[in-house]
Design a protein around this motif. Structure first.
Motif, PDB file in Angstrom:
ATOM      1  N   ARG A 167      -6.589   4.592   0.107  1.00  0.00           N
ATOM      2  CA  ARG A 167      -7.766   3.734   0.292  1.00  0.00           C
ATOM      3  C   ARG A 167      -8.501   3.525  -1.036  1.00  0.00           C
ATOM      4  O   ARG A 167      -8.928   2.416  -1.352  1.00  0.00           O
ATOM      5  N   GLN A 168      -8.643   4.606  -1.799  1.00  0.00           N
ATOM      6  CA  GLN A 168      -9.316   4.479  -3.094  1.00  0.00           C
ATOM      7  C   GLN A 168      -8.531   3.542  -4.006  1.00  0.00           C
ATOM      8  O   GLN A 168      -9.102   2.694  -4.682  1.00  0.00           O
ATOM      9  N   HIS A 169      -7.214   3.700  -4.011  1.00  0.00           N
ATOM     10  CA  HIS A 169      -6.382   2.814  -4.821  1.00  0.00           C
ATOM     11  C   HIS A 169      -6.598   1.354  -4.408  1.00  0.00           C
ATOM     12  O   HIS A 169      -6.736   0.469  -5.254  1.00  0.00           O
ATOM     13  N   MET A 170      -6.625   1.101  -3.106  1.00  0.00           N
ATOM     14  CA  MET A 170      -6.804  -0.267  -2.601  1.00  0.00           C
ATOM     15  C   MET A 170      -8.171  -0.836  -2.997  1.00  0.00           C
ATOM     16  O   MET A 170      -8.293  -2.027  -3.283  1.00  0.00           O
ATOM     17  N   LEU A 171      -9.202   0.010  -3.028  1.00  0.00           N
ATOM     18  CA  LEU A 171     -10.526  -0.446  -3.452  1.00  0.00           C
ATOM     19  C   LEU A 171     -10.490  -0.897  -4.913  1.00  0.00           C
ATOM     20  O   LEU A 171     -11.164  -1.845  -5.300  1.00  0.00           O
ATOM     21  N   GLN A 172      -9.705  -0.222  -5.719  1.00  0.00           N
ATOM     22  CA  GLN A 172      -9.661  -0.487  -7.152  1.00  0.00           C
ATOM     23  C   GLN A 172      -8.794  -1.688  -7.514  1.00  0.00           C
ATOM     24  O   GLN A 172      -8.901  -2.204  -8.630  1.00  0.00           O
ATOM     25  N   VAL A 173      -7.941  -2.138  -6.617  1.00  0.00           N
ATOM     26  CA  VAL A 173      -7.083  -3.289  -6.897  1.00  0.00           C
ATOM     27  C   VAL A 173      -7.949  -4.549  -6.958  1.00  0.00           C
ATOM     28  O   VAL A 173      -8.671  -4.854  -6.016  1.00  0.00           O
ATOM     29  N   ASP A 174      -7.871  -5.270  -8.069  1.00  0.00           N
ATOM     30  CA  ASP A 174      -8.691  -6.469  -8.226  1.00  0.00           C
ATOM     31  C   ASP A 174      -8.098  -7.698  -7.551  1.00  0.00           C
ATOM     32  O   ASP A 174      -8.829  -8.572  -7.110  1.00  0.00           O
ATOM     33  N   ASN A 175      -6.791  -7.787  -7.484  1.00  0.00           N
ATOM     34  CA  ASN A 175      -6.137  -8.972  -6.942  1.00  0.00           C
ATOM     35  C   ASN A 175      -5.926  -8.798  -5.440  1.00  0.00           C
ATOM     36  O   ASN A 175      -5.178  -7.916  -5.009  1.00  0.00           O
ATOM     37  N   PRO A 176      -6.569  -9.620  -4.588  1.00  0.00           N
ATOM     38  CA  PRO A 176      -6.445  -9.440  -3.141  1.00  0.00           C
ATOM     39  C   PRO A 176      -5.011  -9.642  -2.632  1.00  0.00           C
ATOM     40  O   PRO A 176      -4.613  -9.039  -1.643  1.00  0.00           O
ATOM     41  N   HIS A 177      -4.219 -10.469  -3.317  1.00  0.00           N
ATOM     42  CA  HIS A 177      -2.833 -10.696  -2.896  1.00  0.00           C
ATOM     43  C   HIS A 177      -1.971  -9.465  -3.182  1.00  0.00           C
ATOM     44  O   HIS A 177      -1.091  -9.129  -2.391  1.00  0.00           O
ATOM     45  N   GLN A 178      -2.248  -8.783  -4.280  1.00  0.00           N
ATOM     46  CA  GLN A 178      -1.536  -7.526  -4.577  1.00  0.00           C
ATOM     47  C   GLN A 178      -1.888  -6.461  -3.543  1.00  0.00           C
ATOM     48  O   GLN A 178      -1.037  -5.680  -3.119  1.00  0.00           O
ATOM     49  N   ARG A 179      -3.154  -6.418  -3.133  1.00  0.00           N
ATOM     50  CA  ARG A 179      -3.584  -5.464  -2.108  1.00  0.00           C
ATOM     51  C   ARG A 179      -2.830  -5.735  -0.805  1.00  0.00           C
ATOM     52  O   ARG A 179      -2.301  -4.810  -0.174  1.00  0.00           O
ATOM     53  N   LEU A 180      -2.760  -6.995  -0.401  1.00  0.00           N
ATOM     54  CA  LEU A 180      -2.054  -7.347   0.840  1.00  0.00           C
ATOM     55  C   LEU A 180      -0.565  -7.055   0.730  1.00  0.00           C
ATOM     56  O   LEU A 180       0.059  -6.592   1.694  1.00  0.00           O
ATOM     57  N   GLN A 181       0.017  -7.308  -0.430  1.00  0.00           N
ATOM     58  CA  GLN A 181       1.443  -7.028  -0.599  1.00  0.00           C
ATOM     59  C   GLN A 181       1.713  -5.531  -0.460  1.00  0.00           C
ATOM     60  O   GLN A 181       2.684  -5.121   0.172  1.00  0.00           O
ATOM     61  N   ARG A 182       0.852  -4.708  -1.031  1.00  0.00           N
ATOM     62  CA  ARG A 182       1.005  -3.245  -0.912  1.00  0.00           C
ATOM     63  C   ARG A 182       0.891  -2.835   0.560  1.00  0.00           C
ATOM     64  O   ARG A 182       1.653  -1.993   1.036  1.00  0.00           O
ATOM     65  N   LEU A 183      -0.051  -3.406   1.294  1.00  0.00           N
ATOM     66  CA  LEU A 183      -0.189  -3.092   2.714  1.00  0.00           C
ATOM     67  C   LEU A 183       1.052  -3.514   3.490  1.00  0.00           C
ATOM     68  O   LEU A 183       1.529  -2.779   4.364  1.00  0.00           O
ATOM     69  N   LEU A 184       1.590  -4.657   3.161  1.00  0.00           N
ATOM     70  CA  LEU A 184       2.813  -5.134   3.813  1.00  0.00           C
ATOM     71  C   LEU A 184       3.970  -4.166   3.571  1.00  0.00           C
ATOM     72  O   LEU A 184       4.741  -3.850   4.481  1.00  0.00           O
ATOM     73  N   GLU A 185       4.057  -3.651   2.368  1.00  0.00           N
ATOM     74  CA  GLU A 185       5.106  -2.685   2.020  1.00  0.00           C
ATOM     75  C   GLU A 185       4.915  -1.360   2.757  1.00  0.00           C
ATOM     76  O   GLU A 185       5.887  -0.670   3.074  1.00  0.00           O
ATOM     77  N   LEU A 186       3.672  -0.993   3.013  1.00  0.00           N
ATOM     78  CA  LEU A 186       3.381   0.280   3.701  1.00  0.00           C
ATOM     79  C   LEU A 186       3.574   0.223   5.207  1.00  0.00           C
ATOM     80  O   LEU A 186       3.741   1.252   5.866  1.00  0.00           O
ATOM     81  N   LEU A 187       3.528  -0.964   5.792  1.00  0.00           N
ATOM     82  CA  LEU A 187       3.591  -1.100   7.249  1.00  0.00           C
ATOM     83  C   LEU A 187       4.772  -0.395   7.902  1.00  0.00           C
ATOM     84  O   LEU A 187       4.583   0.304   8.918  1.00  0.00           O
ATOM     85  N   PRO A 188       6.009  -0.523   7.404  1.00  0.00           N
ATOM     86  CA  PRO A 188       7.133   0.155   8.075  1.00  0.00           C
ATOM     87  C   PRO A 188       6.952   1.671   8.197  1.00  0.00           C
ATOM     88  O   PRO A 188       7.352   2.272   9.195  1.00  0.00           O
ATOM     89  N   SER A 189       6.297   2.289   7.218  1.00  0.00           N
ATOM     90  CA  SER A 189       6.092   3.742   7.297  1.00  0.00           C
ATOM     91  C   SER A 189       5.015   4.130   8.305  1.00  0.00           C
ATOM     92  O   SER A 189       4.884   5.302   8.664  1.00  0.00           O
ATOM     93  N   MET A 190       4.249   3.158   8.791  1.00  0.00           N
ATOM     94  CA  MET A 190       3.188   3.427   9.771  1.00  0.00           C
ATOM     95  C   MET A 190       3.642   3.194  11.201  1.00  0.00           C
ATOM     96  O   MET A 190       2.928   3.518  12.124  1.00  0.00           O
ATOM     97  N   ALA A 191       4.816   2.599  11.368  1.00  0.00           N
ATOM     98  CA  ALA A 191       5.290   2.261  12.722  1.00  0.00           C
ATOM     99  C   ALA A 191       5.695   3.490  13.510  1.00  0.00           C
ATOM    100  O   ALA A 191       6.071   4.493  13.017  1.00  0.00           O
TER     101      ALA A 191
END
Length: 191
Positions: A167-191
């Motif tokens: 969460r802290q890392h995501m707060l520090q990301v300036d580019n909202p598209h990079q933040r969303l891409q990281r979340l998209l990459e993390l989704l399979p591990s949350m299923a």
């Protein structure tokens, strides 16, 4: 640069988010009094080292300004406040007052209102379903917010089962598209 009182906590607050706190330490009671009197926000930063209670903790260099929107006194006589996250900031010059309150000069990080990219449309749909189930502050968000890449990312960071480091890392990301891409990459591990 502006000066903010800092409230280091074991949580990450995102712009647009809500944070409820119980206040009992004298340094924070004084901070809440001053913020309420002068209509000022205070800064919420995640604790890197130390504890929420007692000696001043070492906060992360990035945080979010929190504005008090409501308060009450609970059954035990403790002050409870409700805050809303406003803008992100970067801490430049922290210093400890003799009261134990940490204050700092901060630089604001400007919000980036950018449209959602097609490859992240799945995330907006996921968020909408999550908010329909969870209810709360953003349950009745208008359609335009689901097209705001930064807003979608921040809301998902609040709702998805991320650890506090992520969460802290995501707060520090300036580019909202990079933040969303990281979340998209993390989704399979949350299923």
């Amino acid at each position: 640069m502006v000066q903010l009182a800092l409230f280091p906590l074991n949580t990450v607050l995102f712009p647009g988010g809500e944070l409820r706190l119980r206040i009992f330490e004298p340094r924070y009671l004084s901070m809440v009094r001053d913020c309420t009197r002068d209509n000022l926000p205070f800064g919420v930063c995640r604790i890197l080292h130390g504890q929420e209670i007692g000696e001043a903790a070492v906060p992360a260099a990035y945080g979010t300004a929190a504005r008090i929107v409501d308060f009450h006194v609970d059954d035990r006589g403790l002050l409870g406040i409700v805050t809303h996250g406003e803008r992100r900031f970067h801490v430049e010059e922290p210093r400890l007052r003799d009261t134990g309150l940490l204050v700092a000069r901060v630089n604001w990080i400007e919000p980036r209102c950018e449209p959602l990219q097609p490859e992240h449309a799945l995330l907006a749909s996921l968020l909408e379903r999550m908010l329909e189930r969870a209810g709360g502050l953003h349950a009745k968000a208008g359609p335009s917010l689901y097209d705001d890449a930064e807003w979608v990312g921040f809301r998902l960071c609040e709702l998805l089962p991320l650890d506090d480091d992520e969460r802290q890392h995501m707060l520090q990301v300036d580019n909202p598209h990079q933040r969303l891409q990281r979340l998209l990459e993390l989704l399979p591990s949350m299923a």
